[in-house]
Design an enzyme around this catalytic site. Structure first.
Site, PDB file in Angstrom:
ATOM      1  CD  GLU A 139      -2.660   1.179   2.613  1.00  0.00           C
ATOM      2  OE1 GLU A 139      -3.311   2.100   2.885  1.00  0.00           O
ATOM      3  OE2 GLU A 139      -2.714   0.169   3.435  1.00  0.00           O
TER       4      GLU A 139
ATOM      5  CG  ASN B 106      -5.289   4.700   0.807  1.00  0.00           C
ATOM      6  OD1 ASN B 106      -6.093   4.044   1.345  1.00  0.00           O
ATOM      7  ND2 ASN B 106      -3.836   4.565   0.980  1.00  0.00           N
TER       8      ASN B 106
ATOM      9  CD  GLU C  55      -5.691  -0.388   0.190  1.00  0.00           C
ATOM     10  OE1 GLU C  55      -5.841   0.457   1.203  1.00  0.00           O
ATOM     11  OE2 GLU C  55      -4.957  -1.040  -0.115  1.00  0.00           O
TER      12      GLU C  55
ATOM     13  CG  ASP D 279      -8.675   0.623   3.499  1.00  0.00           C
ATOM     14  OD1 ASP D 279      -8.471  -0.214   4.339  1.00  0.00           O
ATOM     15  OD2 ASP D 279      -8.013   1.875   3.737  1.00  0.00           O
TER      16      ASP D 279
ATOM     17  CD  GLU E 235      -6.576  -2.243   6.659  1.00  0.00           C
ATOM     18  OE1 GLU E 235      -5.833  -1.426   5.858  1.00  0.00           O
ATOM     19  OE2 GLU E 235      -7.749  -2.001   6.939  1.00  0.00           O
TER      20      GLU E 235
END
Length: 398
Positions: free
Chosen positions: A175, A233, A265, A295, A352
């Site tokens: 990420e 993101n 995401e 997410d 996560e």
């Protein structure tokens, strides 16, 4: 720091005696005791409150839940240690309630009384509530002019939070996160600049700088026959830009890279605010071959509805479920359900917040495969990430 004052709220006299005696042996001097919530509130009113309450739940008269609400409203308690034989799901609900009341939750002591654990929990108490700095009023928040200068000078960097296979610990992608290499203050985390950026509509500008750096890294890897999936993101307001998918497609074409190497995401809560044009942007990104990840799955209220409506290919399970894994039995059921759901929908599940080997082992037993968290690696800059790639071998596209 002076010893904190404490109230022992316990309806069983012998258990209360054990607790009070042990606390005195720990060196605490200001100890109060009560057999039910009403008596506890009266004692707190007489002594103007305490720092910590050691709280049972099931009591005749006012129970522990009602007591905590009244104590919070009166401002006579700052921190809570739970001491109860109630079922784990009830204790977890009280933990959530305690935090929502604005009280500091120090931990669950359980029964019988454990002096060593009690000492560790009491040590967590902070004498004053933490202050939250306000953008523009604290040196921790650089000024808007400084942020604009940093954007102009290219000081914002793409850092990488690796994703790993839980079993083999092979790299599955990363990420992309933002860091600011400030010339005076060193490397700054997002919490120090994102609030000001969001307030001044600068997130899109930051995104394109990070996106360009991510593609440059993928180009360098491609030259040596390697590739890595990078996740970026996106915010709701970006999805309303009808040129978003076109700009991403053009950038991929110029770089000579496939869309399969990218994942975008989006938080579930952010999607609730997104306009209808967002669906077009998401569809076009998928047509480019890019992946889409929901997410913080489970942190909001319409996760399942959004999974049905929008073309996601990946789900990222919110870290709160992993944090509760060892103390909240229902977390295991939720995680295993997420595994079954994503498998049946042909999606990838990424867990996560994995920080311990115990969490990893339990997640593997529940059927999870891909995760990210400090157990495996912290966010790292480009050079460190390239070194990690060299050690872990060539990852595939996921």
């Amino acid at each position: 720091m002076k010893n904190p004052s404490i109230l022992v709220l316990e309806d069983e006299p012998f258990q209360r005696l054990i607790a009070v005696t042990a606390l005195r042996q720990l060196g605490l001097q200001c100890i109060h005791e009560a057999a039910d919530g009403a008596e506890a509130l009266a004692r707190l009113d007489a002594c103007s409150g305490v720092d910590i309450v050691l709280c049972d739940l099931r009591m005749a008269g006012m129970d522990g839940a009602a007591f905590l609400r009244h104590a919070s409203e009166a401002g006579v308690v700052r921190s809570v240690i739970l001491s109860s034989e109630a079922a784990p799901d009830l204790r977890q609900a009280i933990v959530s309630m305690t935090r929502s009341l604005g009280l500091q939750f120090l931990g669950d002591l359980g029964k019988p009384f454990d002096m060593e654990r009690a000492a560790a929990l009491i040590a967590r108490h902070t004498p004053e509530p933490a202050t939250v700095p306000v953008p523009g009023q604290s040196p921790d928040y650089p000024s808007l002019d400084d942020i604009l200068r940093g954007l102009d000078q290219g000081e914002f960097e793409a850092w990488f939070q690796p994703k790993f296979h839980l079993g083999s610990e092979t790299l599955q992608g990363a990420e992309v996160l933002a860091r600011w290499r400030h010339p005076q203050h060193g490397v700054l985390s997002p919490s120090q600049f994102l609030p000001t950026m969001e307030a001044n509509d600068l997130i899109d500008r930051l995104f394109w700088q990070l996106f360009a750096q991510g593609l440059a890294l993928q180009q360098d890897l491609a030259c040596t026959g390697r590739r890595v999936n990078l996740a970026f993101n996106l915010q709701p307001r970006q999805l309303s830009d009808q040129s978003l998918a076109g700009r991403i497609g053009k950038a991929l074409a110029v770089a000579g890279l496939p869309g399969e190497g990218l994942t975008f995401e989006l938080t579930e809560t952010g999607l609730l605010e997104a306009p209808a044009t967002s669906l077009e942007a998401l569809v076009r990104l998928r047509l480019l071959g890019c992946g889409l990840a929901m997410d913080d799955f489970g942190a909001g209220y319409s996760s399942l509805d959004r999974l049905c409506e929008l073309p996601f290919s990946q789900v990222k399970l919110d870290a709160s479920f992993v944090r509760k894994l060892m103390i909240q039995p229902r977390s295991s059921a939720i995680i295993s359900s997420a595994v079954a759901l994503t498998k049946s929908m042909d999606m990838t599940l990424v867990v996560e917040g994995v920080e311990t080997a115990e969490q990893r082992d339990q997640l593997l037993a529940l059927g999870c495969q891909v995760a990210q968290g400090y157990l495996f690696a912290r966010p790292q800059d480009r050079d460190s990430f390239l070194s990690l790639l060299a050690r872990k071998g060539t990852p595939g596209i996921h």
